[in-house]
Motif scaffolding. Structure first.
Motif, mmCIF file in Angstrom:
data_model
loop_
_atom_site.group_PDB
_atom_site.id
_atom_site.type_symbol
_atom_site.label_atom_id
_atom_site.label_comp_id
_atom_site.label_asym_id
_atom_site.label_seq_id
_atom_site.Cartn_x
_atom_site.Cartn_y
_atom_site.Cartn_z
ATOM 1 N N SER A 1 39.914 105.653 115.931
ATOM 2 C CA SER A 1 41.046 104.754 116.125
ATOM 3 C C SER A 1 42.181 105.018 115.153
ATOM 4 O O SER A 1 43.355 104.779 115.456
ATOM 5 N N THR A 2 41.871 105.545 113.984
ATOM 6 C CA THR A 2 42.933 105.810 113.006
ATOM 7 C C THR A 2 43.796 107.001 113.417
ATOM 8 O O THR A 2 44.916 107.154 112.922
ATOM 9 N N ASN A 3 43.269 107.857 114.299
ATOM 10 C CA ASN A 3 44.024 109.023 114.736
ATOM 11 C C ASN A 3 44.823 108.782 116.012
ATOM 12 O O ASN A 3 45.617 109.637 116.418
ATOM 13 N N LEU A 4 44.607 107.625 116.656
ATOM 14 C CA LEU A 4 45.246 107.375 117.940
ATOM 15 C C LEU A 4 46.757 107.221 117.819
ATOM 16 O O LEU A 4 47.490 107.523 118.765
ATOM 17 N N TYR A 5 47.233 106.742 116.678
ATOM 18 C CA TYR A 5 48.669 106.564 116.510
ATOM 19 C C TYR A 5 49.411 107.894 116.641
ATOM 20 O O TYR A 5 50.565 107.924 117.062
ATOM 21 N N GLY A 6 48.757 108.982 116.294
ATOM 22 C CA GLY A 6 49.364 110.292 116.456
ATOM 23 C C GLY A 6 49.045 110.950 117.782
ATOM 24 O O GLY A 6 49.778 111.828 118.237
ATOM 25 N N PHE A 7 47.949 110.505 118.424
ATOM 26 C CA PHE A 7 47.517 111.131 119.669
ATOM 27 C C PHE A 7 48.438 110.799 120.839
ATOM 28 O O PHE A 7 48.814 111.689 121.611
ATOM 29 N N TYR A 8 48.810 109.529 120.999
ATOM 30 C CA TYR A 8 49.607 109.130 122.159
ATOM 31 C C TYR A 8 50.987 109.788 122.192
ATOM 32 O O TYR A 8 51.430 110.228 123.276
ATOM 33 N N PRO A 9 51.693 109.922 121.067
ATOM 34 C CA PRO A 9 52.944 110.699 121.117
ATOM 35 C C PRO A 9 52.720 112.150 121.532
ATOM 36 O O PRO A 9 53.572 112.748 122.204
ATOM 37 N N GLU A 10 51.580 112.721 121.157
ATOM 38 C CA GLU A 10 51.271 114.092 121.569
ATOM 39 C C GLU A 10 51.118 114.191 123.082
ATOM 40 O O GLU A 10 51.533 115.184 123.691
ATOM 41 N N VAL A 11 50.522 113.171 123.690
ATOM 42 C CA VAL A 11 50.364 113.160 125.146
ATOM 43 C C VAL A 11 51.736 113.122 125.822
ATOM 44 O O VAL A 11 51.999 113.874 126.779
ATOM 45 N N LYS A 12 52.611 112.265 125.337
ATOM 46 C CA LYS A 12 53.960 112.189 125.908
ATOM 47 C C LYS A 12 54.693 113.513 125.754
ATOM 48 O O LYS A 12 55.339 113.995 126.696
ATOM 49 N N THR A 13 54.600 114.112 124.582
ATOM 50 C CA THR A 13 55.277 115.376 124.340
ATOM 51 C C THR A 13 54.736 116.479 125.245
ATOM 52 O O THR A 13 55.499 117.278 125.807
ATOM 53 N N ALA A 14 53.421 116.516 125.405
ATOM 54 C CA ALA A 14 52.809 117.535 126.270
ATOM 55 C C ALA A 14 53.262 117.370 127.717
ATOM 56 O O ALA A 14 53.510 118.358 128.428
ATOM 57 N N SER A 15 53.387 116.122 128.164
ATOM 58 C CA SER A 15 53.869 115.862 129.515
ATOM 59 C C SER A 15 55.309 116.329 129.684
ATOM 60 O O SER A 15 55.671 116.959 130.685
ATOM 61 N N HIS A 16 56.145 116.027 128.693
ATOM 62 C CA HIS A 16 57.540 116.457 128.752
ATOM 63 C C HIS A 16 57.638 117.988 128.744
ATOM 64 O O HIS A 16 58.470 118.567 129.458
ATOM 65 N N TYR B 1 36.078 107.246 134.316
ATOM 66 C CA TYR B 1 37.166 106.461 134.900
ATOM 67 C C TYR B 1 38.273 107.433 135.333
ATOM 68 O O TYR B 1 38.868 108.106 134.497
ATOM 69 N N PRO B 2 38.568 107.538 136.620
ATOM 70 C CA PRO B 2 39.464 108.605 137.105
ATOM 71 C C PRO B 2 40.908 108.495 136.646
ATOM 72 O O PRO B 2 41.656 109.471 136.747
ATOM 73 N N ASN B 3 41.327 107.323 136.142
ATOM 74 C CA ASN B 3 42.711 107.160 135.724
ATOM 75 C C ASN B 3 42.891 107.135 134.210
ATOM 76 O O ASN B 3 43.972 106.802 133.721
ATOM 77 N N SER B 4 41.850 107.466 133.455
ATOM 78 C CA SER B 4 42.023 107.587 132.011
ATOM 79 C C SER B 4 42.865 108.829 131.708
ATOM 80 O O SER B 4 42.986 109.737 132.538
ATOM 81 N N ILE B 5 43.447 108.865 130.527
ATOM 82 C CA ILE B 5 44.240 110.033 130.134
ATOM 83 C C ILE B 5 43.397 111.298 130.243
ATOM 84 O O ILE B 5 43.832 112.318 130.787
ATOM 85 N N ARG B 6 42.185 111.227 129.744
ATOM 86 C CA ARG B 6 41.300 112.399 129.764
ATOM 87 C C ARG B 6 41.030 112.869 131.188
ATOM 88 O O ARG B 6 41.130 114.062 131.488
ATOM 89 N N SER B 7 40.709 111.945 132.082
ATOM 90 C CA SER B 7 40.406 112.314 133.469
ATOM 91 C C SER B 7 41.638 112.841 134.191
ATOM 92 O O SER B 7 41.549 113.793 134.980
ATOM 93 N N CYS B 8 42.801 112.236 133.933
ATOM 94 C CA CYS B 8 44.026 112.689 134.595
ATOM 95 C C CYS B 8 44.379 114.114 134.195
ATOM 96 O O CYS B 8 44.737 114.939 135.041
ATOM 97 N N GLU C 1 46.614 124.069 127.359
ATOM 98 C CA GLU C 1 46.705 123.601 125.977
ATOM 99 C C GLU C 1 46.635 122.079 125.912
ATOM 100 O O GLU C 1 45.996 121.509 125.012
ATOM 101 N N PHE C 2 47.282 121.427 126.842
ATOM 102 C CA PHE C 2 47.256 119.964 126.945
ATOM 103 C C PHE C 2 45.810 119.496 127.117
ATOM 104 O O PHE C 2 45.334 118.582 126.415
ATOM 105 N N TYR C 3 45.095 120.115 128.041
ATOM 106 C CA TYR C 3 43.706 119.754 128.311
ATOM 107 C C TYR C 3 42.827 119.941 127.074
ATOM 108 O O TYR C 3 42.030 119.068 126.716
ATOM 109 N N LEU C 4 42.968 121.088 126.418
ATOM 110 C CA LEU C 4 42.145 121.369 125.242
ATOM 111 C C LEU C 4 42.425 120.380 124.113
ATOM 112 O O LEU C 4 41.496 119.967 123.399
#
Length: 318
Positions: free
Chosen positions: A126-141, A80-87, A112-115
Motif C-alpha cells: 500500500s505504501t507504493n500505490l501512491y507512485g503506481f497509479y500515476p505510472e498507469v496513467k502515464t503508460a496509457s498516455h 476480476y476482469p475489470n481490474s487494472i491488472r486484468s485489463c 512494458e506496461f504489462y510487465l
C-alpha cells in the motif's frame, strides 16, 4: 479489415483506457482521504466499487468495502476482469494476436506496461500505490501517443480510437453519477468543505480541474456537470468523446456524416445529437442520475451494435 483484427484493436484501446480510468479515481480517492475528516473515511471506498458496476461481484467475494479489499479488487485482482491488472493483460493478449498489424513500438510499449503492472502485483504494498497509479496513467498516455505517431491512420487506427472514446465517455458518466448520487452522505453537506473537496477530486479524476478553472470562476455542481458532460472541446467530456467516436465510426463505414446505414451509426448519431441540443436545465429537470443512467445504457447499446455490425456474424441497419 478482418473482423478479428478490428475487434482486437478496438478492445486493446478499450482495455488500456479502462485501466487508466480505474487508476484515476483510485488515485484521487487516496489523496482525498488525506483531506477528509476522520468520520468520513468509511464511506469513501464503497462508491469506487459502485463506479465499476460490479458491486455484486465485490460483495460476494470480499464482503466489506475496506481500503485493502477495494484497492486489491480494483488494482491487482487477477480473477476480476475489470481490474487494472486484468485489463492490461487482456490488452496485451489482444495485441499479441495482431502484432503483424500494429507497430512494433505499440507492442513494446504495451508489453512494458504489462510487465510493470505484474511486477507491482507481485510486490503489492500500500505504501507504493501512491507512485503506481500515476505510472498507469502515464503508460496509457504513452500507448495512445505511440499509436498516434506510429500506426497508419487507417481503419485499424479508427477502430482503436472508437474504442478509446466510447470507454472514456462511459467512465466519465460513471464517476459523475457516483459523486452526485451516492458519495455525498447527506443533503446538509451540500456546499460544505467536504462537498467542495469531492467536486475538486472528481474534476481531478478526469484531469479536468485546471481546464475547468480556466472556464469557470467558481466551483459549483452545475458548472462541473456542464463541463464534464456538455463541453464540446475538453477531450474527456462526454459530448467531446461521443463526437470523436462518431467521426471514427463514419471513417470506418464510409457513410457520410449526418447519415447512417448501420445500426451503430444510427445509435451513436442519435446520442451525439441529443448531447448537442440538450441544455443543462433539461438534464437537471430529468434528474442527473436518471440522465447519466440512460446515457450509460445508450453507450452499452452503441457498443453492442458495433459488435454486431463489425465483429459479429450479421450486419443490421435497424
Amino acid at each position: 479489415m478482418l473482423s478479428r483484427v478490428a475487434n482486437s484493436i478496438y478492445w486493446i484501446n478499450r482495455y488500456v483506457e479502462r485501466a487508466e480510468n480505474v487508476s484515476r479515481f483510485v488515485e484521487v480517492n487516496l489523496h482525498l482521504l488525506l483531506d477528509t475528516p476522520v468520520g468520513g473515511l468509511e464511506q469513501q471506498w464503497e462508491p469506487l466499487v459502485v463506479t465499476t458496476g460490479d458491486r455484486a461481484i465485490f460483495k460476494q467475494r470480499y464482503g466489506e468495502a475496506t481500503a485493502e479489499n477495494v484497492l486489491h479488487f480494483l488494482t491487482f485482482d487477477a480473477e476480476y476482469p475489470n481490474s487494472i491488472r486484468s485489463c492490461v493483460k487482456s490488452a496485451r493478449e489482444n495485441a499479441r494476436s495482431v502484432r503483424e498489424i500494429i507497430s512494433s513500438e505499440m507492442w513494446e510499449q504495451l508489453n512494458e506496461f504489462y510487465l510493470r503492472v505484474e511486477e507491482a502485483a507481485q510486490s503489492a504494498d500500500s505504501t507504493n500505490l501512491y507512485g503506481f497509479y500515476p505510472e498507469v496513467k502515464t503508460a496509457s498516455h504513452l500507448f495512445a501517443g505511440v499509436m498516434e505517431a506510429t500506426m497508419s491512420h487507417n481503419e485499424g487506427w479508427h477502430f482503436g480510437r472508437l474504442g478509446r472514446f466510447l470507454e472514456r465517455a462511459d467512465k466519465t458518466a460513471r464517476i459523475l453519477d457516483v459523486k452526485y448520487f451516492i458519495l455525498l452522505p447527506a443533503v446538509a453537506a451540500v456546499g460544505s468543505p467536504l462537498d467542495n473537496l469531492q467536486w475538486i477530486a472528481l474534476l481531478r479524476s478526469a484531469s479536468a480541474y485546471e481546464m475547468y478553472r480556466k472556464c469557470e470562476q467558481t466551483l459549483s455542481p452545475s458548472g462541473v456537470v456542464d463541463f464534464l458532460v456538455l463541453h464540446p472541446e475538453f477531450p474527456r467530456s462526454i459530448r467531446c468523446c461521443i463526437l470523436q467516436a462518431e467521426q471514427s465510426l463514419h471513417k470506418i463505414s464510409g457513410t457520410p456524416g449526418g447519415s447512417w446505414q448501420l445500426s451503430s451509426e444510427r445509435r451513436l448519431g442519435k446520442l451525439r445529437s441529443h448531447l448537442e441540443y440538450i441544455t443543462l436545465e433539461e438534464i437537471f429537470e430529468t434528474g442527473l442520475h436518471q440522465f447519466l443512467d440512460q446515457l450509460q445504457n445508450d453507450l452499452n447499446h452503441v457498443g453492442s451494435a458495433i459488435t454486431e455490425n463489425f465483429f459479429g456474424l450479421s450486419v443490421s441497419a435497424s
